[in-house]
Design a protein around this motif. Structure first.
Motif, PDB file in Angstrom:
ATOM      1  N   ALA A 122       0.831  -1.207   0.000  1.00  0.00           N
ATOM      2  CA  ALA A 122       0.000   0.000   0.000  1.00  0.00           C
ATOM      3  C   ALA A 122       0.865   1.255   0.000  1.00  0.00           C
ATOM      4  CB  ALA A 122      -0.934  -0.004   1.209  1.00  0.00           C
ATOM      5  N   ASP A 123       1.920   1.239   0.784  1.00  0.00           N
ATOM      6  CA  ASP A 123       2.844   2.378   0.814  1.00  0.00           C
ATOM      7  C   ASP A 123       3.570   2.525  -0.526  1.00  0.00           C
ATOM      8  OD1 ASP A 123       2.428   2.957   3.655  1.00  0.00           O
ATOM      9  OD2 ASP A 123       3.479   1.066   3.989  1.00  0.00           O
ATOM     10  N   LEU A 124       3.976   1.399  -1.087  1.00  0.00           N
ATOM     11  CA  LEU A 124       4.660   1.422  -2.378  1.00  0.00           C
ATOM     12  C   LEU A 124       3.753   2.003  -3.458  1.00  0.00           C
ATOM     13  CD1 LEU A 124       6.925   0.636  -4.359  1.00  0.00           C
ATOM     14  CD2 LEU A 124       5.983  -1.691  -4.394  1.00  0.00           C
ATOM     15  N   ALA A 125       2.480   1.606  -3.447  1.00  0.00           N
ATOM     16  CA  ALA A 125       1.539   2.065  -4.467  1.00  0.00           C
ATOM     17  C   ALA A 125       1.304   3.562  -4.405  1.00  0.00           C
ATOM     18  CB  ALA A 125       0.214   1.321  -4.325  1.00  0.00           C
ATOM     19  N   GLN A 126       1.533   4.154  -3.251  1.00  0.00           N
ATOM     20  CA  GLN A 126       1.290   5.589  -3.091  1.00  0.00           C
ATOM     21  C   GLN A 126       2.520   6.449  -3.355  1.00  0.00           C
ATOM     22  OE1 GLN A 126      -1.969   6.890  -2.456  1.00  0.00           O
ATOM     23  NE2 GLN A 126      -2.122   4.787  -3.188  1.00  0.00           N
ATOM     24  N   GLU A 127       3.635   5.823  -3.682  1.00  0.00           N
ATOM     25  CA  GLU A 127       4.838   6.586  -3.990  1.00  0.00           C
ATOM     26  C   GLU A 127       4.613   7.453  -5.233  1.00  0.00           C
ATOM     27  OE1 GLU A 127       7.738   7.033  -2.676  1.00  0.00           O
ATOM     28  OE2 GLU A 127       8.005   5.453  -1.156  1.00  0.00           O
ATOM     29  N   SER A 128       5.055   8.695  -5.156  1.00  0.00           N
ATOM     30  CA  SER A 128       4.885   9.601  -6.295  1.00  0.00           C
ATOM     31  C   SER A 128       5.954   9.381  -7.366  1.00  0.00           C
ATOM     32  CB  SER A 128       4.931  11.055  -5.818  1.00  0.00           C
ATOM     33  OG  SER A 128       6.157  11.338  -5.150  1.00  0.00           O
ATOM     34  N   ASP A 129       7.086   8.798  -6.965  1.00  0.00           N
ATOM     35  CA  ASP A 129       8.155   8.526  -7.931  1.00  0.00           C
ATOM     36  C   ASP A 129       7.752   7.411  -8.888  1.00  0.00           C
ATOM     37  OD1 ASP A 129       9.649  10.403  -6.607  1.00  0.00           O
ATOM     38  OD2 ASP A 129      10.776   8.940  -5.421  1.00  0.00           O
ATOM     39  N   ALA A 130       8.342   7.427 -10.069  1.00  0.00           N
ATOM     40  CA  ALA A 130       8.098   6.355 -11.027  1.00  0.00           C
ATOM     41  C   ALA A 130       8.573   5.036 -10.427  1.00  0.00           C
ATOM     42  CB  ALA A 130       8.828   6.643 -12.331  1.00  0.00           C
ATOM     43  N   MET A 131       7.785   3.992 -10.640  1.00  0.00           N
ATOM     44  CA  MET A 131       8.137   2.705 -10.052  1.00  0.00           C
ATOM     45  C   MET A 131       9.284   2.067 -10.826  1.00  0.00           C
ATOM     46  SD  MET A 131       5.700  -0.560  -9.051  1.00  0.00           S
ATOM     47  CE  MET A 131       4.618   0.426  -8.033  1.00  0.00           C
ATOM     48  N   ASP A 132      10.339   1.705 -10.106  1.00  0.00           N
ATOM     49  CA  ASP A 132      11.440   0.965 -10.691  1.00  0.00           C
ATOM     50  C   ASP A 132      11.957  -0.020  -9.645  1.00  0.00           C
ATOM     51  OD1 ASP A 132      12.996   2.436  -8.873  1.00  0.00           O
ATOM     52  OD2 ASP A 132      13.678   3.849 -10.401  1.00  0.00           O
ATOM     53  N   MET A 133      12.944  -0.825 -10.018  1.00  0.00           N
ATOM     54  CA  MET A 133      13.405  -1.871  -9.109  1.00  0.00           C
ATOM     55  C   MET A 133      14.038  -1.289  -7.854  1.00  0.00           C
ATOM     56  SD  MET A 133      13.161  -5.005  -8.639  1.00  0.00           S
ATOM     57  CE  MET A 133      13.488  -5.496  -6.952  1.00  0.00           C
ATOM     58  N   GLY A 134      14.688  -0.151  -7.980  1.00  0.00           N
ATOM     59  CA  GLY A 134      15.282   0.470  -6.800  1.00  0.00           C
ATOM     60  C   GLY A 134      14.226   0.845  -5.773  1.00  0.00           C
ATOM     61  N   LEU A 135      13.119   1.416  -6.235  1.00  0.00           N
ATOM     62  CA  LEU A 135      12.027   1.789  -5.336  1.00  0.00           C
ATOM     63  C   LEU A 135      11.385   0.545  -4.728  1.00  0.00           C
ATOM     64  CD1 LEU A 135      10.127   3.925  -4.131  1.00  0.00           C
ATOM     65  CD2 LEU A 135       8.732   3.725  -6.214  1.00  0.00           C
ATOM     66  N   ILE A 136      11.113  -0.449  -5.570  1.00  0.00           N
ATOM     67  CA  ILE A 136      10.478  -1.678  -5.077  1.00  0.00           C
ATOM     68  C   ILE A 136      11.367  -2.361  -4.041  1.00  0.00           C
ATOM     69  CG2 ILE A 136       9.710  -4.003  -5.738  1.00  0.00           C
ATOM     70  CD1 ILE A 136       8.960  -2.799  -8.480  1.00  0.00           C
ATOM     71  N   ASP A 137      12.650  -2.411  -4.311  1.00  0.00           N
ATOM     72  CA  ASP A 137      13.571  -3.105  -3.414  1.00  0.00           C
ATOM     73  C   ASP A 137      13.599  -2.466  -2.026  1.00  0.00           C
ATOM     74  OD1 ASP A 137      15.437  -5.317  -3.206  1.00  0.00           O
ATOM     75  OD2 ASP A 137      16.991  -3.811  -2.948  1.00  0.00           O
ATOM     76  N   SER A 138      13.317  -1.190  -1.948  1.00  0.00           N
ATOM     77  CA  SER A 138      13.307  -0.519  -0.642  1.00  0.00           C
ATOM     78  C   SER A 138      12.128  -0.976   0.225  1.00  0.00           C
ATOM     79  CB  SER A 138      13.267   1.000  -0.833  1.00  0.00           C
ATOM     80  OG  SER A 138      12.028   1.426  -1.380  1.00  0.00           O
ATOM     81  N   TYR A 139      11.142  -1.618  -0.403  1.00  0.00           N
ATOM     82  CA  TYR A 139       9.993  -2.122   0.340  1.00  0.00           C
ATOM     83  C   TYR A 139      10.038  -3.639   0.536  1.00  0.00           C
ATOM     84  CZ  TYR A 139       7.604   2.364   0.140  1.00  0.00           C
ATOM     85  OH  TYR A 139       7.266   3.684   0.317  1.00  0.00           O
ATOM     86  N   LEU A 140      10.953  -4.314  -0.134  1.00  0.00           N
ATOM     87  CA  LEU A 140      11.055  -5.768  -0.002  1.00  0.00           C
ATOM     88  C   LEU A 140      11.787  -6.122   1.294  1.00  0.00           C
ATOM     89  CD1 LEU A 140      11.984  -6.793  -3.664  1.00  0.00           C
ATOM     90  CD2 LEU A 140       9.752  -7.000  -2.548  1.00  0.00           C
ATOM     91  N   VAL A 141      11.227  -7.072   2.034  1.00  0.00           N
ATOM     92  CA  VAL A 141      11.826  -7.504   3.294  1.00  0.00           C
ATOM     93  C   VAL A 141      12.634  -8.768   3.048  1.00  0.00           C
ATOM     94  CG1 VAL A 141      11.386  -8.203   5.684  1.00  0.00           C
ATOM     95  CG2 VAL A 141       9.845  -6.569   4.551  1.00  0.00           C
ATOM     96  N   PRO A 142      13.943  -8.758   3.305  1.00  0.00           N
ATOM     97  CA  PRO A 142      14.756  -9.965   3.089  1.00  0.00           C
ATOM     98  C   PRO A 142      14.453 -11.031   4.131  1.00  0.00           C
ATOM     99  CG  PRO A 142      16.094  -8.197   4.029  1.00  0.00           C
ATOM    100  CD  PRO A 142      14.759  -7.611   3.739  1.00  0.00           C
ATOM    101  N   HIS A 143      14.366 -12.272   3.682  1.00  0.00           N
ATOM    102  CA  HIS A 143      14.138 -13.404   4.574  1.00  0.00           C
ATOM    103  C   HIS A 143      15.424 -14.211   4.652  1.00  0.00           C
ATOM    104  CE1 HIS A 143      12.513 -17.398   5.797  1.00  0.00           C
ATOM    105  NE2 HIS A 143      11.685 -16.658   6.510  1.00  0.00           N
ATOM    106  N   LEU A 144      15.643 -14.877   5.754  1.00  0.00           N
ATOM    107  CA  LEU A 144      16.895 -15.619   5.949  1.00  0.00           C
ATOM    108  C   LEU A 144      17.094 -16.722   4.924  1.00  0.00           C
ATOM    109  CD1 LEU A 144      16.166 -18.543   7.551  1.00  0.00           C
ATOM    110  CD2 LEU A 144      15.701 -16.930   9.391  1.00  0.00           C
TER     111      LEU A 144
END
Length: 323
Positions: A122-144
Motif C-alpha cells: 500500500a505504501d509502495l503504491a502511493q509513492e509519487s516517484d516512477a516505479m522501478d526496481m530500486g524503489l520496489i527493493d526498498s519495500y522488499l523484506v529480506p528473509h533468511l
C-alpha cells in the motif's frame, strides 16, 4: 437500506480502481461475465496506453516465472503453501525469489514468516516517484532463506489505495528482476491471474471447497487461463474427507500434487514463523512441499513419492459430485 451509504461505498470503490459491481444475490455466470468484461476492458485500455505487454500474459518477454496461488474459499492453506513454496524455491534453486502478498484486505504472510514490515504494498503504491526496481527493493523484506517479501497492507481499508495498473506495473518489474515470483492472492485479482505462468488452485476434501473450486475453474476458463491451472489437494488424508480419485473425476483433471494433513507440524511451523520446508523438512508435509517445489522448478523430486500414496482416503456418497 441506506442509499447514501451505498452510493458513498460505490464512489470510494470506483475511486480505488473498481471497474464493475454486482448486486447480491448473483449467479456464478453473472460473476464470470462481469470478470470477463472487466478483463477485456482493461486489456483494451492498456493497449491504447502502449502497455499491451502488461495486459497479455501470452507475450512472454519477461524473465521471471509467476506462480499464483488461488482459491475463492478461505481456510484451504493458501498462505501457508505460498510461504513454503517461496522459501523452498529460494533454498533449493539458489535463485532470486520474491513472495508478494496480494491478499490486500487480510494478508498474513508477515505473520506466517515472523517479519516486521516497515512498509507494505500500500505504501509502495502511493509513492509519487516512477516505479522501478530500486524503489520496489526498498519495500522488499529480506528473509533468511534468501527470498524477498512484499507484505500486504496493515489494515483492510488500505487496499483501496492500490489499483490494478499499479499492481500490473509492479509484477512486470519483478518479472524482469526475479527468477520466481510467488503470489498469494485474494479471489479474482485479475493482475495476479493474467500475469501468472502457473495458477495453483487449492482444494480440500470437503464439499463446500469443491463447490468453490468448480466455480473458480469455470471462471478461469472464461478468462482463457485453463492452460495455466494446476490442481493441488491440500490437507489430504482426513478420514471423513472426499476421496481424492473422486475429486479428480469431478474436476476432470489429475492432481498436480497432494499435500498431507499434519496439524502438529503445520501449527508448529506457523507459530514459530518458520515454514515446514525449513523447520521440519523431513516430515511428510515438508517432503511433499519440497517435491512440489521441485516440480515447479523443473527438478527431480527430493523424496521417493511414497508419502502421498500412504495417505488414507475414504469416499462419501457419489451423488455429491452431481452438481
Amino acid at each position: 437500506m441506506n442509499i447514501c451509504g451505498e452510493n458513498e461505498y460505490l464512489r470510494r470503490a470506483m475511486a480505488a480502481g473498481a471497474r464493475e459491481y454486482l448486486v447480491k444475490p448473483f449467479s456464478s455466470n453473472e460473476l464470470a461475465d462481469t470478470i470477463r468484461r472487466v478483463n477485456e476492458s482493461t486489456k483494451r485500455r492498456l493497449s491504447l496506453m502502449g502497455l499491451q505487454s502488461l495486459a497479455s500474459p501470452r507475450i512472454k518477454i519477461q524473465k521471471g516465472k509467476i506462480i499464483t496461488l488461488f482459491c475463492s474459499k478461505g481456510g484451504v492453506g493458501k498462505t501457508t503453501m505460498a510461504c513454503n513454496l517461496a522459501i523452498g524455491l529460494a533454498q533449493s534453486t539458489k535463485k532470486k525469489v520474491a513472495l508478494v502478498d496480494l491478499d490486500l484486505q487480510g494478508g498474513d504472510i508477515s505473520v506466517m514468516l515472523n517479519i516486521n514490515a516497515k512498509g507494505t504494498i500500500a505504501d509502495l503504491a502511493q509513492e509519487s516517484d516512477a516505479m522501478d526496481m530500486g524503489l520496489i527493493d526498498s519495500y522488499l523484506v529480506p528473509h533468511l532463506s534468501g527470498a524477498k517479501i512484499l507484505p500486504a497492507p496493515l489494515s483492510p481499508e488500505q487496499a483501496e489505495l492500490i489499483n490494478l495498473e499499479r499492481v500490473e506495473e509492479l509484477l512486470h518489474i519483478l518479472q524482469e528482476n526475479f527468477d520466481y515470483i510467488v503470489i498469494d492472492t485474494s479471489p479474482f485479482n485479475l493482475a495476479a491471474l493474467d500475469a501468472a505462468n502457473q495458477i495453483l488452485i487449492l482444494v480440500t476434501q470437503d464439499l463446500p471447497c469443491v463447490k468453490h473450486v468448480k466455480t473458480n475453474l469455470d471462471i478461469l476458463a472464461t478468462l482463457g487461463h485453463s492452460d495455466k491451472v494446476k490442481l493441488i489437494v491440500n490437507c489430504a488424508g482426513i478420514e471423513s474427507g472426499i476421496k481424492i480419485t473422486d475429486l479428480e473425476k469431478s474436476f476432470n483433471t489429475a492432481a498436480f500434487a497432494v499435500i498431507p494433513w499434519d496439524d502438529k507440524v503445520v501449527r508448529s511451523a506457523i507459530n514459530k514463523g518458520l515454514p515446514a520446508v525449513m523447520n521440519q523438512a523431513n516430515s511428510k508435509v515438508g517432503q511433499s512441499l519440497l517435491d512440489l517445489t521441485a516440480k515447479l522448478a523443473g527438478s527431480p523430486p527430493k523424496s521417493d513419492g511414497k508419502n502421498t500414496e500412504e495417505i488414507p482416503r475414504r469416499s462419501i456418497i457419489g451423488r455429491l459430485f452431481s452438481f
